[in-house]
Design an enzyme around this catalytic site. Sequence first.
Site, PDB file in Angstrom:
ATOM      1  N   ASN A  47      32.969  30.667  48.445  1.00 40.88           N
ATOM      2  CA  ASN A  47      33.693  29.449  48.058  1.00 40.88           C
ATOM      3  C   ASN A  47      34.542  28.957  49.226  1.00 40.88           C
ATOM      4  OD1 ASN A  47      35.114  31.772  46.446  1.00 40.88           O
ATOM      5  ND2 ASN A  47      36.662  30.238  46.311  1.00 40.88           N
ATOM      6  N   ASP A  48      35.812  28.760  49.099  1.00 43.09           N
ATOM      7  CA  ASP A  48      36.611  28.015  50.092  1.00 43.09           C
ATOM      8  C   ASP A  48      36.406  28.435  51.551  1.00 43.09           C
ATOM      9  OD1 ASP A  48      37.712  27.602  47.604  1.00 43.09           O
ATOM     10  OD2 ASP A  48      39.578  28.635  48.058  1.00 43.09           O
ATOM     11  N   TRP A  72      31.373  35.050  41.638  1.00 38.79           N
ATOM     12  CA  TRP A  72      32.767  35.196  42.085  1.00 38.79           C
ATOM     13  C   TRP A  72      33.321  36.529  41.586  1.00 38.79           C
ATOM     14  CZ3 TRP A  72      37.597  36.269  40.508  1.00 38.79           C
ATOM     15  CH2 TRP A  72      38.632  35.954  41.390  1.00 38.79           C
ATOM     16  N   PHE A 110      42.464  36.417  48.789  1.00 41.18           N
ATOM     17  CA  PHE A 110      42.232  35.009  48.471  1.00 41.18           C
ATOM     18  C   PHE A 110      42.412  34.146  49.714  1.00 41.18           C
ATOM     19  CE2 PHE A 110      42.701  34.386  43.569  1.00 41.18           C
ATOM     20  CZ  PHE A 110      41.738  35.353  43.352  1.00 41.18           C
ATOM     21  N   ARG A 171      49.646  30.423  46.060  1.00 44.34           N
ATOM     22  CA  ARG A 171      48.590  30.983  46.931  1.00 44.34           C
ATOM     23  C   ARG A 171      48.139  30.012  48.015  1.00 44.34           C
ATOM     24  NH1 ARG A 171      46.310  30.578  41.754  1.00 44.34           N
ATOM     25  NH2 ARG A 171      44.755  28.939  41.488  1.00 44.34           N
ATOM     26  N   ASP A 172      47.211  30.531  48.827  1.00 42.22           N
ATOM     27  CA  ASP A 172      46.477  29.783  49.844  1.00 42.22           C
ATOM     28  C   ASP A 172      47.357  29.331  51.012  1.00 42.22           C
ATOM     29  OD1 ASP A 172      44.567  30.163  47.903  1.00 42.22           O
ATOM     30  OD2 ASP A 172      44.598  28.107  47.173  1.00 42.22           O
ATOM     31  N   TRP A 312      29.071  27.788  34.958  1.00 40.87           N
ATOM     32  CA  TRP A 312      30.146  28.740  35.214  1.00 40.87           C
ATOM     33  C   TRP A 312      29.719  30.183  34.925  1.00 40.87           C
ATOM     34  CZ3 TRP A 312      33.947  29.739  37.997  1.00 40.87           C
ATOM     35  CH2 TRP A 312      34.996  30.563  37.607  1.00 40.87           C
TER      36      TRP A 312
END
Length: 502
Positions: A47-48, A72, A110, A171-172, A312
């Site tokens: 993902n990201d 995931w 993450f 987060r992030d 999903w």
Amino acid sequence: MNTLFDPTVHRRQLSRAAAARAALAIHAAASPLRQHYHFMPPAGWLNDPNGCIYYNGMHHLFYQHNPYAPTWAAMHWGHAASRDMLHWEHLPPALAPSNELDDDPRGGCFSGSAVQLPNSTLALIYTAVNGSKANPVTQCAALSKDGTHFHKLMQNPIVAQLPPNVPCDLRDPKVLRQGKFWYMVLGASLGGSARQGGDGGALLYRSSDLLNWEFRGVFAQSHGRFGTMWECPDLFPLGNKWVLTFSPMLCKAAAAVYWVGEMDFEAPRFIPQADGLLDFGGEYYASQSYLAPGGRRIAMAWQNGWDWMPWWKSFGPTAQQGWCGCMALPRELYLDAAGCLAVKPITELETLRLSPVCAEQTVFGTQEVRLPCPTPSCCELELCFSLNGGTTRRIMVDLRIAQGQCTRIVLDLEAEELLFDRSRADGGLCNANRRAPLHTSGGELRLRVFCDTISVELFIEESRIAMSNLIYPGESFPYISLHADQGQPQVRYTCWPLRACM
Ligand code: FRU
């Protein structure tokens, strides 16, 4: 045993991850749905984009990764490096869950960012998530001297506490240097959780050594307009302005938002002067930018998103083939004359072009006109429409045509809207149709479309449209088709088959 201070555990987890991914990669290598030039992992889940940085003469791309399965779970950081942002060398995973801060199956390492220290060390700053323990979310760092092998800091976590009014979602980290300080931007849900009662916002921390961080405050907030939690915020200077981008949770209207304005690091406060969407498509999330040589601001983003992932539970067709997730094309960001954020695909993409197929001024009308497209799942198309004074209200561009299938782009000049219609794209595998405001100044409209095995990315720079979408069609016929509702518009057409580089 306290695994926090034992670097051998991290090394062992990374070797296990690399071995598991290599085994899965045999399956993924044979996947008919592999992309030709959009970045994808050798196998497993992506993902990201994380830690995007130009370091020691190479572009480095890290990404949220599960090397064990195309779903995931237990987030690692995948890693790849490139000289041109197109040909990527897959490197061993850089971070793996390995200690009590990050070893929960629903957690891990993450998203986050990378910075280069004055002594050339590469630092990764990430969110460690361990949902099941007393310290559910902390910010941590890992260092590397060679840009490939990372050890987590003994001093972790570098941000241990949740600030006031942030009950759980924080987060992030995006770290940047400004003046004599390091700043850390964090996405948060204020006054509640992302799923209950929260309001999205961005927080600022400050440090002079990357280890000790001081909470400075909330510098931007949704106030109900942009979702309940801001994921993957990014803050960077562009021209003489500052830009804030983020991906809001539970916000139907937007998946990748930008604000342009002034940034007051002291207050701290972002003063927005313009806002909009980074992309109007269904699949563009968690954009992260970095500075490339020549002062170019490059953005990478995940070509998907949580809120609309229709499968999903099963993670879609590619997951059955050993992988899931890819990146949108690298884009260059700039401010246009109106002070809004505009994007264009990186010029390096032109190096993938093979001999073009062209059609000079072609007039079309209500009758379908077919234009050759020898490699419909690996090509760049350019369509320059002359609209001068005609009566045409709608132009339909059909791509990826097969028996009973086609993906349609409608240029609705009357409604001033571009419609990406994928209702017949692939028998219902992809998500809903997408729309973008279309501004034409009358004369010419230049549409660029990048087709890959499962993606269609389109750009109309003059109208500030970028749109990234996934589709899962079968094998397509070697042409595209055009028609109009009325009138006789003209088109100048070029199709470049592209050299595969993934
Ligand atoms: C965004 C995101 C981030 C988080 C990561 C986990 O897509 O939810 O907020 O750090 O993915 O994989």
